[in-house]
Design an enzyme around this catalytic site. Sequence first.
Site, PDB file in Angstrom:
ATOM      1  N   ASP A 192      11.770   1.889   2.999  1.00 44.95           N
ATOM      2  CA  ASP A 192      10.328   1.863   3.229  1.00 44.95           C
ATOM      3  C   ASP A 192      10.101   2.148   4.714  1.00 44.95           C
ATOM      4  O   ASP A 192      10.996   1.910   5.545  1.00 44.95           O
ATOM      5  CB  ASP A 192       9.740   0.503   2.846  1.00 44.95           C
ATOM      6  CG  ASP A 192       8.235   0.574   2.569  1.00 44.95           C
ATOM      7  OD1 ASP A 192       7.852   0.598   1.381  1.00 44.95           O
ATOM      8  OD2 ASP A 192       7.449   0.618   3.530  1.00 44.95           O
ATOM      9  N   ARG A 210      -7.503  -3.857  10.367  1.00 49.28           N
ATOM     10  CA  ARG A 210      -6.053  -3.992  10.538  1.00 49.28           C
ATOM     11  C   ARG A 210      -5.610  -3.785  11.981  1.00 49.28           C
ATOM     12  O   ARG A 210      -4.712  -4.492  12.453  1.00 49.28           O
ATOM     13  CB  ARG A 210      -5.337  -3.016   9.604  1.00 49.28           C
ATOM     14  CG  ARG A 210      -5.558  -3.337   8.133  1.00 49.28           C
ATOM     15  CD  ARG A 210      -4.695  -2.484   7.248  1.00 49.28           C
ATOM     16  NE  ARG A 210      -4.913  -2.783   5.840  1.00 49.28           N
ATOM     17  CZ  ARG A 210      -4.225  -2.238   4.843  1.00 49.28           C
ATOM     18  NH1 ARG A 210      -3.265  -1.365   5.110  1.00 49.28           N
ATOM     19  NH2 ARG A 210      -4.489  -2.558   3.594  1.00 49.28           N
TER      20      ARG A 210
END
Length: 287
Positions: free
Chosen positions: A145, A44
């Site tokens: 979030d 990632r």
Amino acid sequence: MPPSKDTVKEFDFNAKDFERVRGLIYKRAGISLADSKQEMVYSRLARRLRATGIGSFAKYLDDLEAGRLGEEWESFTNALTTNLTSFFREAHHFPLLAEHIKNKREPLTIWCSAASTGEEPYSIAMTVCEAFNTLTPNCQIIATDIDTNVLAHGAQGVYTMDRLDKMAPERQRRFFLKGKGDREGQARVRPELRNMITFKQLNLLADSWPISGQFDVIFCRNVMIYFDKATQRKILSRFVPLMKPDALLFAGHSENFLYVSESLKLRGKTVYELDDNAAARKAPQRT
């Protein structure tokens, strides 16, 4: 024999780099990365090295900590957060939600604290609409979030049709508009549903949260599993003042809050309410 091309990594990534990443994401977002996540972290963050044009993890992390990468902290955090979600995930919660809100005084206030790409807050909104048999119930849903990318997706409210596969056809017809032409194969949530929800960025570890008031319901599902017990305890202690005396807190299927908070008791399968003492402290006093 030289190593095969498949085993040669584009960037050097050693144990020291991994430990630095673990420390930074824990401090930034409270996420505890297991030893087994080293390959995931490399995959990632290698994308972030390519995007920034930096040739090594050590240099990337040095520049990140020194503040030389502008808003890269946001991209770093987004890259390492997991956003697995679906409509009506853990379906046993939604009939309990409907039953709970039917006798509540309006306006209703609900906080979805790990909204991801929006499937969960929209599932909550659909449940509220069905409970009151209207597309315009008096209900405000706050969807938060830490990942700004997934919040943008949720705010847009557009999904591929395969995301709706497990949803009853009646729900699909009532709550979604199917795309046509170059939008074929996609569906957009109806504007009435979208208007019920406010999407905003929120880090559960931040010193202050951009929300106020008390909620009838809080959803915090499948996010606590990424935190250690101390972080869980801290977050739950901040939830309690935001819960009305009879509020419900929904957790994920593998999460247990009973050993973390003394202010909560189990109401149903992974559903919690304030214990009697905490609820009594919040109840309005009679005169």
